[in-house]
Design an enzyme around this catalytic site. Structure first.
Site, mmCIF file in Angstrom:
data_model
loop_
_atom_site.group_PDB
_atom_site.id
_atom_site.type_symbol
_atom_site.label_atom_id
_atom_site.label_comp_id
_atom_site.label_asym_id
_atom_site.label_seq_id
_atom_site.Cartn_x
_atom_site.Cartn_y
_atom_site.Cartn_z
ATOM 1 N N SER A 68 0.838 -1.201 0.000
ATOM 2 C CA SER A 68 0.000 0.000 0.000
ATOM 3 C C SER A 68 0.872 1.250 0.000
ATOM 4 O O SER A 68 1.492 1.542 -1.016
ATOM 5 C CB SER A 68 -1.016 0.025 1.142
ATOM 6 N N HIS A 73 3.644 14.164 5.914
ATOM 7 C CA HIS A 73 3.355 15.569 5.625
ATOM 8 C C HIS A 73 3.873 16.369 6.811
ATOM 9 O O HIS A 73 3.523 16.054 7.956
ATOM 10 C CB HIS A 73 1.855 15.804 5.454
ATOM 11 N N CYS A 88 -0.985 -4.374 3.738
ATOM 12 C CA CYS A 88 -1.731 -5.626 3.764
ATOM 13 C C CYS A 88 -0.705 -6.753 3.906
ATOM 14 O O CYS A 88 0.495 -6.508 3.919
ATOM 15 C CB CYS A 88 -2.559 -5.797 2.491
#
Length: 116
Positions: A68, A73, A88
Site C-alpha cells: 500500500s 506531511h 496488507c
C-alpha cells in the site's frame, strides 16, 4: 454481491508527531530516507518514493509499497508531522511507525490504527 465483513484487507496506522526538530521536518532528502527505513522496519516492499518541498517550508513525501503506502506531511514551523502507514499481508506497519517516530525525534506522538 456478497460481502464478508470478517476479512481483513490490511492495517492502517496514522501517527501525529509533535515537537520534532525543524531541520528534520524540512529536509526532503532526509524524509525520503525515513520512508525507506520505515518500509524496511515494517517488512514492506518499497517500490518508489516521490516528494515535494514547499516554500517557505514543509515537505510531503509518499512511499509506494507493494502492500500500500507510507506518507509523511510536515509543518516544520510548528514542529509537527502527520504520517500514514497502510499495509496488507504479513508486514508490520506498527514497526515502521516506531521507526518514523525515532528518526524524526518526536518529543510526543499519538498513534491510531484501524483494520481495513
Amino acid at each position: 454481491m456478497t460481502r464478508k465483513n470478517d476479512i481483513s484487507m490490511g492495517k492502517h496506522y496514522f501517527v501525529n508527531l509533535y515537537n520534532c526538530p525543524f531541520e528534520l521536518l524540512n529536509n526532503e532528502l532526509f524524509l525520503r530516507s525515513v520512508i525507506n527505513e520505515a518500509a524496511i522496519a515494517a517488512k514492506a516492499n518499497l517500490l518508489d518514493i516521490t516528494s515535494k518541498s514547499f516554500h517557505p517550508q514543509g515537505v510531503t513525501a509518499l512511499g509506494l509499497l507493494s502492500e500500500s503506502h507510507i506518507s509523511i506531511h510536515t509543518w516544520p514551523e510548528n514542529g509537527c508531522a502527520m504520517v500514514d502507514l497502510c499495509t496488507c499481508g504479513l508486514s508490520r506497519p506498527e514497526l515502521g511507525c516506531y521507526k518514523v517516530i525515532e528518526m524524526l525525534e518526536a518529543g510526543d506522538h499519538k498513534i491510531g490504527q484501524i483494520e481495513r
